[in-house]
Design a protein around this motif. Structure first.
Motif, PDB file in Angstrom:
ATOM      1  N   ASP A   1       0.511  -0.905   0.061  1.00 35.52           N
ATOM      2  CA  ASP A   1      -0.261   0.177   0.119  1.00 35.52           C
ATOM      3  C   ASP A   1       0.685   1.388   0.074  1.00 35.52           C
ATOM      4  OD1 ASP A   1      -2.644   1.166   0.047  1.00 35.52           O
ATOM      5  OD2 ASP A   1      -1.867   1.759   2.317  1.00 35.52           O
ATOM      6  N   LYS A   2       2.098   1.036   0.439  1.00 36.04           N
ATOM      7  CA  LYS A   2       2.981   2.431   0.556  1.00 36.04           C
ATOM      8  C   LYS A   2       3.782   2.517  -0.828  1.00 36.04           C
ATOM      9  CE  LYS A   2       3.563   1.651   5.529  1.00 36.04           C
ATOM     10  NZ  LYS A   2       4.680   1.588   6.756  1.00 36.04           N
ATOM     11  N   GLU A   3       3.502   1.656  -1.276  1.00 41.76           N
ATOM     12  CA  GLU A   3       4.112   1.932  -3.199  1.00 41.76           C
ATOM     13  C   GLU A   3       3.888   3.134  -3.836  1.00 41.76           C
ATOM     14  OE1 GLU A   3       7.069   0.150  -3.313  1.00 41.76           O
ATOM     15  OE2 GLU A   3       7.578  -1.142  -2.685  1.00 41.76           O
ATOM     16  N   ASP A   4       4.114   3.082  -4.972  1.00 41.37           N
ATOM     17  CA  ASP A   4       3.938   4.368  -5.824  1.00 41.37           C
ATOM     18  C   ASP A   4       3.151   3.630  -7.157  1.00 41.37           C
ATOM     19  OD1 ASP A   4       5.268   6.307  -4.587  1.00 41.37           O
ATOM     20  OD2 ASP A   4       7.009   5.924  -5.835  1.00 41.37           O
ATOM     21  N   ILE A   5       3.208   2.377  -6.877  1.00 39.96           N
ATOM     22  CA  ILE A   5       2.187   1.870  -8.483  1.00 39.96           C
ATOM     23  C   ILE A   5       1.954   0.467  -7.403  1.00 39.96           C
ATOM     24  CG2 ILE A   5       4.676   1.893  -9.881  1.00 39.96           C
ATOM     25  CD1 ILE A   5       4.755  -0.776  -9.473  1.00 39.96           C
ATOM     26  N   LYS A   6       0.564   0.024  -8.324  1.00 42.59           N
ATOM     27  CA  LYS A   6      -0.365  -0.316  -7.200  1.00 42.59           C
ATOM     28  C   LYS A   6      -0.053  -1.822  -7.970  1.00 42.59           C
ATOM     29  CE  LYS A   6      -2.389   1.894  -5.088  1.00 42.59           C
ATOM     30  NZ  LYS A   6      -2.155   2.792  -3.322  1.00 42.59           N
ATOM     31  N   GLY A   7       0.572  -2.494  -9.016  1.00 38.45           N
ATOM     32  CA  GLY A   7       1.304  -3.656 -10.078  1.00 38.45           C
ATOM     33  C   GLY A   7       1.323  -3.448 -11.909  1.00 38.45           C
ATOM     34  N   TYR A   8       1.575  -4.362 -11.930  1.00 38.19           N
ATOM     35  CA  TYR A   8       1.534  -4.383 -13.073  1.00 38.19           C
ATOM     36  C   TYR A   8       0.535  -5.284 -14.082  1.00 38.19           C
ATOM     37  CZ  TYR A   8       6.247  -3.624 -11.433  1.00 38.19           C
ATOM     38  OH  TYR A   8       7.112  -3.474 -10.356  1.00 38.19           O
ATOM     39  N   VAL A   9       0.271  -5.018 -15.336  1.00 41.68           N
ATOM     40  CA  VAL A   9      -0.857  -4.719 -16.520  1.00 41.68           C
ATOM     41  C   VAL A   9       0.038  -6.008 -17.329  1.00 41.68           C
ATOM     42  CG1 VAL A   9      -2.395  -3.727 -16.600  1.00 41.68           C
ATOM     43  CG2 VAL A   9      -0.368  -2.449 -17.669  1.00 41.68           C
ATOM     44  N   VAL A  10      -0.371  -6.777 -18.091  1.00 44.36           N
ATOM     45  CA  VAL A  10       0.634  -7.788 -18.648  1.00 44.36           C
ATOM     46  C   VAL A  10      -0.286  -8.007 -20.431  1.00 44.36           C
ATOM     47  CG1 VAL A  10       2.295  -9.701 -19.279  1.00 44.36           C
ATOM     48  CG2 VAL A  10       2.474  -8.716 -16.812  1.00 44.36           C
ATOM     49  N   ALA A  11       0.382  -7.966 -21.273  1.00 42.49           N
ATOM     50  CA  ALA A  11      -0.657  -8.506 -22.700  1.00 42.49           C
ATOM     51  C   ALA A  11      -0.292  -9.447 -23.294  1.00 42.49           C
ATOM     52  CB  ALA A  11      -0.107  -6.969 -23.166  1.00 42.49           C
ATOM     53  N   LYS A  12      -1.138  -9.965 -23.074  1.00 43.47           N
ATOM     54  CA  LYS A  12      -0.896 -11.458 -24.218  1.00 43.47           C
ATOM     55  C   LYS A  12      -0.459 -11.710 -25.235  1.00 43.47           C
ATOM     56  CE  LYS A  12      -4.068 -15.062 -25.451  1.00 43.47           C
ATOM     57  NZ  LYS A  12      -5.702 -15.177 -25.970  1.00 43.47           N
TER      58      LYS A  12
ATOM     59  N   VAL B   1      -1.466  -7.860 -12.396  1.00 42.39           N
ATOM     60  CA  VAL B   1      -0.435  -8.773 -11.694  1.00 42.39           C
ATOM     61  C   VAL B   1      -0.603  -7.410 -10.329  1.00 42.39           C
ATOM     62  CG1 VAL B   1       1.203  -9.473 -10.384  1.00 42.39           C
ATOM     63  CG2 VAL B   1       0.586  -9.851 -13.007  1.00 42.39           C
ATOM     64  N   PRO B   2      -0.954  -8.448  -9.190  1.00 49.07           N
ATOM     65  CA  PRO B   2      -1.444  -6.691  -7.824  1.00 49.07           C
ATOM     66  C   PRO B   2       0.021  -6.834  -7.550  1.00 49.07           C
ATOM     67  CG  PRO B   2      -2.845  -8.982  -7.621  1.00 49.07           C
ATOM     68  CD  PRO B   2      -1.888  -8.730  -8.637  1.00 49.07           C
ATOM     69  N   LEU B   3       0.402  -5.786  -6.937  1.00 52.04           N
ATOM     70  CA  LEU B   3       1.238  -5.977  -5.996  1.00 52.04           C
ATOM     71  C   LEU B   3       0.297  -6.018  -4.076  1.00 52.04           C
ATOM     72  CD1 LEU B   3       4.100  -2.986  -6.213  1.00 52.04           C
ATOM     73  CD2 LEU B   3       4.069  -4.882  -6.337  1.00 52.04           C
ATOM     74  N   ALA B   4      -0.161  -6.210  -3.815  1.00 51.25           N
ATOM     75  CA  ALA B   4      -1.275  -6.176  -2.840  1.00 51.25           C
ATOM     76  C   ALA B   4      -0.983  -7.382  -2.704  1.00 51.25           C
ATOM     77  CB  ALA B   4      -2.259  -5.186  -2.572  1.00 51.25           C
ATOM     78  N   GLN B   5      -0.282  -8.387  -2.685  1.00 49.67           N
ATOM     79  CA  GLN B   5      -0.899  -9.678  -2.746  1.00 49.67           C
ATOM     80  C   GLN B   5       0.209 -10.069  -1.580  1.00 49.67           C
ATOM     81  OE1 GLN B   5       0.320 -12.672  -5.429  1.00 49.67           O
ATOM     82  NE2 GLN B   5      -0.044 -10.626  -6.817  1.00 49.67           N
TER      83      GLN B   5
END
Length: 844
Positions: A380-391, A433-437
């Motif tokens: 939650d403290k990170e500047d990003i929330k996760g990553y989107v990855v294209a198929k 792919v969320p960071l919050a996990q």
């Protein structure tokens, strides 16, 4: 006289045998009903190198005799040797083992008191087959755990479940035991030059395909690693040990390693705990007056090693390195180093691990619990929330990537609504792919594109970004606003093909985009089915609709088939592939080339000669063998350099030369290869294999040597203390560079777009080739994507050639500066070698 000599020889032979009293303190009492190792082996531990089958037999017997032990086969190696895991604890704990495991896992997601619950310790040995002291020590450790009596062992087992992994690399261990034992005499030779101490190529360090399994914890290309990591996450130990060997003239190493070379994602407390446990190892070795060292040589940066993977998965991973006798006894600067001594040191630090973990049980459990419970707060403290990855266009490659994430328990979710991120639109079917996990740190590690580091010296690779390896477009996302995803985690989709092949078509066609299209094509060609490749695009009427086909499309015309059962073979083969096949109605196309065009080039099944033997890199030969065999279904013929002059090259369509020193090729072999290429053969070389092609003037290209690259660095008046720093700057220790492909070139068919990440661990450079139509892939002007490279090296590499292909007589020579199949997981660049195997004839 003869009897006297025989007895003398027997005494010399037996003098190397050490009884259990040598390995264990006299204070330890053993249950005499438990079988000793020598009673099964027929010799004392350390007298001979234990074979893997002997190890399995003894541990299986112990599990039958001792109520403290439960043995499981968690998988099999490539050579079908069982991968064993023993769970050792008190008989009472054994009765509720699953309950203990479940409670332990539950404590990592819910704050609960674990003080009265058993701890989980993983003891792993000999991931490198020719570092056998670990697996031999595991025999003794298993006996101790099964037979030792008294308060000390009772307290250990009551408070812990010990997971004993006795042989991480069964195939390599078996090969080395055979080598060492078959070269052992009654009178032992300590001479380092003796055959026993100098293995033939390839060494037993590696597994069946000559891979270093200690680099495979993150990549998971092999059954040994897949089984092990699955069990790691099934149990989630608090401590994992990793027992190795190093050079004979060294002593003994245990972590912590070099402080500045710990991955920044690793929590500080992890290193604090490692320091605390190190005190117990030091005390054990001090008592035996054994030399040792810490905090030098080895690091904790690459997260795919056995002692580092645990560090970003909530455990404390500890590397041990024992100086190796590489046989039964060998001279060293510290005197003769006996195999039994190396085994005893590994046993001592195994037991000291138990003591340290037992005394720090509460702290270790609290640390691991906090590691996972704090993950969401840290994310939650990170500047990003996760990553989107294209198929992208390649479903198989994408599914393989997702499967790898899932093996590491990384959560991914389908995107359900289009969203634009960093100038690219991500569509439904792509993933988030969320960071919050719980695997927050591992997500950061596998998506990292870090290029600047506190310490630029790396023991292993500095960049391993997984989506780059799979050539998948991805981007960090700073806000979840506008991002719509499925609620449930993404599941792996079936590899099987649905639907029935429509009969009676003029031709059938399938795209080259799918990663397994080359394997499908090879299987069809081997079954006698005729196929063509389209060098240009076309549109054709199918039973569904009008379909546009890209260059690289494989076409199977009905009119050229000679096998009466070809359609049945095609239908049966396609059932194993998730690749859509189109039935085309007519040879006359709506747009582009017709099906009878000369730009529909006939294809033939590759017959590959892979050059190996002394001088070549066993790792890169193995990686190429693995790729050809497992990903393409091609059985290469591996021929050592020294035998090439006698080989019948006419049997082969392709010769592949990986990195290596090719000075072993005599003038007859060189002449034969050049003549074979002139007559129509296709030769591929990468790294020093490519350099050999240039040296033999098979390709006309200017290069910058490694020596010239090193000369960029001013060394005048440099102090001795700066040697290591200079070496780090002069090399590229595994980084990822960006390249741009000519998508119209047959060697680039099947790539999603013109940008292709390339793994680079060499400073050899090919300058831009001015000859038309020969440059397939070039580095971009700002190529460094991930990992460390000095800017002087980056500047030289920028805009230089990666892949060049040109005619030589009637044949084709292809050179690449880098290894396209590095460690088996570079799905992106491996398409280049696939294309060279099937489409190189189209360049003639």
């Amino acid at each position: 006289m003869r009897i006297t000599l025989f007895l003398l020889g027997l005494l010399i032979f037996q003098s190397q045998a050490k009884p259990l009293s040598y390995y264990f303190s006299a204070d330890i009492e053993f249950d005499q009903s438990i079988t000793k190792p020598s009673e099964v082996l027929g010799y004392e531990v350390g007298e001979w190198h234990v074979r893997h089958d002997q190890l399995v037999n003894y541990l299986t017997l112990l599990a039958k005799q001792s109520p403290r032990m439960r043995i499981s086969t968690i998988g099999h190696s490539h050579e079908r040797r069982p991968l064993l895991l023993l769970a050792v604890t008190t008989a009472n704990n054994q009765d509720k083992l699953e309950q203990i495991r479940q409670a332990h896992l539950s404590s990592l997601s819910t704050k609960t008191d674990r003080s009265t619950s058993p701890n989980i310790i993983w003891m792993g040995y000999s991931v490198h087959g020719n570092e056998p002291s670990g697996s031999n020590a595991a025999l003794l450790l298993a006996y101790y755990l099964a037979a030792a009596q008294g308060d000390e062992i009772n307290q250990l087992l009551e408070n812990n479940v010990i997971l004993l992994d006795p042989a991480l690399n069964p195939d390599g261990l078996a090969r080395f035991a055979h080598w060492a034992n078959s070269n052992r005499g009654k009178t032992l030779s300590a001479d380092p030059a003796h055959r026993e101490h100098v293995e033939a190529w390839p060494s037993s360090r590696t597994n069946h395909y000559w891979f270093d399994l200690n680099r495979d914890w993150l990549l998971l290309q092999h059954p040994e690693s897949k089984a092990r990591v699955a069990q790691f996450h099934r149990w989630k130990p608090t401590v994992l040990t990793d027992f190795h060997e190093m050079g004979t003239n060294s002593s003994y190493f245990f972590q912590p390693g070099i402080p500045s070379r710990t991955h920044p994602i690793t929590p500080t407390q992890n290193q604090t705990l490692t320091h605390q446990l190190a005190e117990y190892h030091a005390k054990a070795l001090d008592k035996e007056k054994q030399l040792y060292f810490t905090q030098e040589s080895f690091d904790d940066f690459y997260v795919g090693k056995g002692s580092t993977y645990p560090d970003i998965n909530g455990a404390v991973g500890i590397l041990f390195e024992q100086a190796s006798s590489r046989g039964h006894v060998q001279e060293s600067i510290n005197g003769d180093l006996h195999f039994h001594r190396t085994i005893k040191n590994q046993l001592l630090t195994s037991l000291s691990t138990f003591q340290g973990v037992l005394e720090h049980k509460d702290t270790l459990q609290a640390y691991q619990q906090g590691f996972y419970l704090d993950a969401l707060k840290l994310a939650d403290k990170e500047d990003i929330k996760g990553y989107v990855v294209a198929k992208g266009n390649d479903s198989s490659r994408f599914e393989s990537f997702i499967k790898l994430l899932q093996r590491h328990q990384i959560y991914a979710y389908d995107i359900t609504k289009a969203i634009k991120v960093a100038g690219r639109t991500y569509q439904p079917g792509d993933i988030f792919v969320p960071l919050a996990q719980p695997q927050y740190r591992l997500v950061k590690a596998v998506f990292s594109t870090q290029t600047s580091f506190e310490d630029n010296t790396f023991y292993d690779v500095s960049g391993w970004t997984l989506p780059h390896a799979f050539d998948l477009n991805f981007a960090p996302i700073k806000s979840r606003w506008g991002l719509k995803t499925a609620e449930a985690q993404r599941k792996i989709k079936s590899n099987g093909r649905s639907g029935v092949l429509q009969e009676g078509a003029y031709a059938y066609a399938f795209s080259w985009d799918d990663y397994f299209a080359p394997k499908l094509l090879n299987q069809l060609l081997s079954a006698g089915i005729e196929a063509r490749v389209a060098l240009q695009s076309f549109s054709a009427r199918t039973n569904q609709s009008e379909q546009t086909f890209s260059p690289g499309t494989v076409v199977i015309p009905a009119g050229v088939q000679s096998n009466a059962s070809w359609q049945a073979i095609l239908s049966e083969t396609l059932a194993s592939y998730a690749i859509e096949v189109f039935a085309i109605r007519s040879g006359l196309t709506a747009q582009g080339i017709d099906l009878g065009s000369r730009l529909m080039v006939p294809l033939k099944q590759p017959k590959v000669l892979l050059v190996g033997g002394e001088g070549t890199s066993q790792y890169e030969v193995g990686e190429m063998w693995y790729h050809l065999d497992r990903h393409l279904g091609i059985a290469p013929t591996i021929i050592e350099q020294r035998r090439l002059a006698r080989a019948n090259l006419a049997r082969y369509t392709h010769i592949v030369m990986v990195d290596g020193n090719y000075r072993g090729l005599n003038k007859h072999a060189k002449a034969a290869i050049l003549s074979w290429v002139k007559k129509g053969g296709v030769i591929w070389g990468h790294k020093r294999g490519a350099q050999w092609l240039v040296d033999q003037q098979l390709l006309n290209v200017e290069t910058i040597s490694k020596k010239e690259m090193r000369a960029q660095f001013d060394t005048q008046d440099m102090p001795f203390s700066a040697r290591e720093e200079l070496a780090a700057k002069q090399r590229i220790a595994g980084a990822i560079f960006n390249a741009r492909a000519d998508l119209s070139h047959p060697l680039a068919f099947g790539l999603d777009d013109e940008i292709l990440p390339v793994f680079k661990n060499s400073t050899w450079v090919m300058k831009q080739n001015g000859a038309p139509f020969t440059s397939v892939l070039k580095y971009t002007s700002s190529p460094l994507l991930s990992g460390y490279a000095d800017q002087r090296n980056v500047k030289q590499i920028a805009a230089s050639s990666v892949l060049i292909a040109d005619e030589y007589g009637k044949g084709i020579a292809i050179a690449m500066t880098d290894n396209p199949v590095f460690r088996g997981y570079w799905y992106g660049t491996s398409k280049l070698i696939n294309n060279a195997l099937f489409f190189a004839d189209a360049l003639k």
